[in-house]
Design a protein around this motif. Sequence first.
Motif, PDB file in Angstrom:
ATOM      1  N   ALA A  76       0.823  -1.208   0.000  1.00  0.00           N
ATOM      2  CA  ALA A  76       0.000   0.000   0.000  1.00  0.00           C
ATOM      3  C   ALA A  76       0.860   1.263   0.000  1.00  0.00           C
ATOM      4  O   ALA A  76       0.402   2.331  -0.393  1.00  0.00           O
ATOM      5  CB  ALA A  76      -0.930   0.003   1.201  1.00  0.00           C
ATOM      6  N   ASP A 116       1.155  -6.105   8.312  1.00  0.00           N
ATOM      7  CA  ASP A 116       1.602  -4.826   8.863  1.00  0.00           C
ATOM      8  C   ASP A 116       2.621  -4.159   7.946  1.00  0.00           C
ATOM      9  O   ASP A 116       2.580  -2.947   7.731  1.00  0.00           O
ATOM     10  CB  ASP A 116       2.209  -5.014  10.249  1.00  0.00           C
ATOM     11  CG  ASP A 116       1.174  -5.283  11.320  1.00  0.00           C
ATOM     12  OD1 ASP A 116      -0.029  -5.086  11.057  1.00  0.00           O
ATOM     13  OD2 ASP A 116       1.574  -5.700  12.425  1.00  0.00           O
ATOM     14  N   GLY A 119       0.681  -3.100   4.677  1.00  0.00           N
ATOM     15  CA  GLY A 119      -0.460  -2.216   4.867  1.00  0.00           C
ATOM     16  C   GLY A 119      -1.716  -2.705   4.177  1.00  0.00           C
ATOM     17  O   GLY A 119      -2.567  -1.902   3.802  1.00  0.00           O
TER      18      GLY A 119
END
Length: 146
Positions: A76, A116, A119
């Motif tokens: 992302a 994580d 994203g």
Amino acid sequence: MSVPPSSVAERLSVLPHTLPACENARLVLFAIRRMGANCLADARAAHAMFTAFGERFRRPLMLVRALMADLATSAAGPISITHCCCSRMTHAERALMHVLARVELYPDNARVLLADLLGIRRVDGILASAAVVAAAFADEGRPITC
């Protein structure tokens, strides 16, 4: 010549982690850094893999290239990597090393770390790419550990 304390603190905040002790993790990190900075067909990354694996270098090299392509197209936002010869790691590099080291035994942990890092929520395809990279290294007697 001494470095001002503020410069040291700044560097440690950007590169807070030391390189992994595992030679195999350092090899894949080098390849990732070279491919991330230059291109997937980086000759130095290919040479490092050839030096480590000998004639059986193609599988791990191609799988690292596929993982890098998956990471680049799925993230992302930007994934922070540093220069290939740097003796420290970014948070993102450390997370990726932990994913590669844990994906076979602790896939749920690796999934959370990867989500994580990227994203995004759905990371199963990229996790599969990481798993085959880890398996390729392990199959050649070079398991990635952290």
